[in-house]
Design an enzyme around this catalytic site. Structure first.
Site, PDB file in Angstrom:
ATOM      1  N   ASP A 320       0.821  -1.217   0.000  1.00  0.00           N
ATOM      2  CA  ASP A 320       0.000   0.000   0.000  1.00  0.00           C
ATOM      3  C   ASP A 320       0.855   1.268   0.000  1.00  0.00           C
ATOM      4  O   ASP A 320       0.322   2.378  -0.103  1.00  0.00           O
ATOM      5  CB  ASP A 320      -0.916   0.025   1.229  1.00  0.00           C
ATOM      6  N   ARG A 351      -3.437   1.626  -9.002  1.00  0.00           N
ATOM      7  CA  ARG A 351      -2.517   2.580  -8.355  1.00  0.00           C
ATOM      8  C   ARG A 351      -1.240   2.811  -9.152  1.00  0.00           C
ATOM      9  O   ARG A 351      -0.583   3.833  -8.947  1.00  0.00           O
ATOM     10  CB  ARG A 351      -2.182   2.104  -6.929  1.00  0.00           C
TER      11      ARG A 351
END
Ligand code: S3P
Length: 443
Positions: A320, A351
């Protein structure tokens, strides 16, 4: 939810000491295990972000009594099992929430329909549904197991399952289903992922046997486990601490300390990488809390960071954190190469694509690959990061926060859309950054 965007503006040094919000992974698990257990579970330091609150609400719909007793303090009266919810279970934005809850629910003879927000309805659930179906659960959902979907559980058989991707969510779903499977379950992890479920299952009284066979972790949950309510102290989230800490490294003259950060080595890949880049990042006051190591981390302005090649095997320990690492890399000298991060494409957003687009909009050179990206730090050409981008977040909290941090150290302000989504993991982010001296305002 705020509809206006947010804008961060370059300004003076950031200084001060803050606490990171409670860890998101542990907060979800405390709710779910508390609801599965018999008796009372008390939680302190719970992350009261939108994701975890959706999980709390879901646990109510599966029969648990869940009450807030104070700031971060919650009480869960578990019924020793789940009952059938009378309505659709909406897990909001939370991939961890829905995947772990589906695993837990599969163990009971009930039928439950799950949905979520626009982002969650686009994310792959087949990775969890496949092993659950092998154990005997059935489901009906949209193409490729997308939400909304209906899951029917009960009468599960045991499973020996090798994870096809490095995913703690999939591992956890199988383990939670395994609590009520004939014969128990074994999960084999070719790449180690965060082990909070294993640790917390033990804290609730379950027997979890973890063996390392030639560098591969075998996690076995024998049949017939009983969970008993307990107390959970949630440590600070390293994934959230990452934002003020990287800000401290890149804003000239800064010194920022984040207290009480969880230091589980399956979560701290970012800090290791930053130190390898030459960041002045010091961990102190290391102590133990509720079975996890925690410590205080101080970041001081580090103008001499150098680009590095991040070992791909480190990816699960910082999956993350790549967006905020990419921001730090933009301020370093030379390229930072990130590979083996294909999983980033199936998070709250793609992402890799959004980090690359956001950085490019701020004048940074980024090369995107199918499963990687390389950020070329502007120091190499001896010029500062320009900033000035209008960043599209697609409702992704970590994309939003990463670019707001960039804007505090760049030459021109950076604007992000959909700031309301930051509250899924880091309520109070903007205020916390302002408290350190950062400038964040409505755009
Ligand atoms: C999480 C695992 C990771 C991570 C997510 C939280 C968890 O997802 O990205 O934010 O709490 O188990 P994957 O398991 O899909 O890699």
């Amino acid at each position: 939810m705020t509809t206006a965007g947010l804008k961060s503006t370059p300004g003076g040094a950031l200084r001060g000491t803050v606490r990171a919000p409670g860890d998101k992974s542990i907060s979800h698990r405390s709710m779910i295990l508390g609801a599965l257990a018999t008796g009372t579970t008390t939680v302190e330091g719970l992350l009261e972000g939108a994701d975890v609150l959706a999980t709390a609400q879901a646990m109510r719909s599966f029969g648990a009594r869940v009450e807030q007793e104070g700031v971060g303090r919650w009480r869960i009266e578990g019924q020793g099992g789940f009952v059938e919810p009378s309505d659709v279970v909406d897990c909001g934005n939370a991939g961890t929430g829905v995947r772990l809850i589906m695993g837990a629910a599969a163990g009971f003879p009930l039928c439950a329909t799950f949905t979520g927000d626009n982002s969650l309805r686009g994310r792959p659930m087949g990775r969890v549904l496949d092993p659950l179906a092998r154990m005997g659960a059935t489901w009906l959902g949209r193409d490729k197991g997308r939400l909304p979907l209906t899951l029917k559980g009960g009468n599960l058989r045991g499973l020996n399952y090798t994870l096809p991707m490095a995913s703690a969510q999939v591992k956890s779903a199988v383990l939670l289903a395994g609590l009520h499977a004939e014969g128990g379950v074994e999960v084999i992890e070719p790449e180690a992922t965060r082990d909070h479920t294993e640790r917390m299952l033990r804290a609730f009284g379950a027997e979890v046997i973890v063996e390392d066979k030639d560098g591969v972790r075998h996690i076995r949950l024998p049949a017939g486990q009983k969970l008993t309510g307990t107390h959970v102290a949630v440590p600070g989230d390293p994934s959230s601490a990452a934002f003020p800490l990287v800000a401290g490294l890149i804003v000239p003259g800064s010194e920022v300390t984040v207290e009480g950060v969880m230091l589980n080595e399956l979560r701290t890949g970012l800090f290791t990488t930053l130190q390898e880049m030459g960041a002045d990042l010091v961990i102190s006051n290391v102590r133990e809390s509720s079975g996890e190591q925690v410590g205080d981390i101080t970041a001081r302005y580090s103008p001499d960071m150098k680009g590095v090649v991040v070992p791909p095997e480190r990816a699960p320990a910082m999956i993350d954190e790549y967006p905020i690492l990419a921001v730090a890399a933009a301020f370093a000298e030379g390229p930072t190469v990130m590979r083996g991060i294909g999983e980033m494409r199936v998070k709250e957003s793609d992402r890799i694509a959004l980090t690359a687009a956001g950085l490019k909009a701020c004048g940074v050179t980024v090369e995107e690959e199918p499963e990687g990206m390389t950020v070329v730090g502007t120091k190499r050409a001896n010029h500062p990061v320009r900033g000035g981008g209008k960043v599209v977040t697609h409702g992704d909290h970590r994309i939003a926060m990463s670019h707001l941090i960039l804007g505090m150290a760049a030459q021109e302000p950076v604007e992000i859309d959909e700031p309301g989504m930051i509250a899924t993991s880091f309520p109070g982010f903007a205020d916390l950054m302002r408290g350190l001296g950062g400038s964040i305002a409505e755009a």
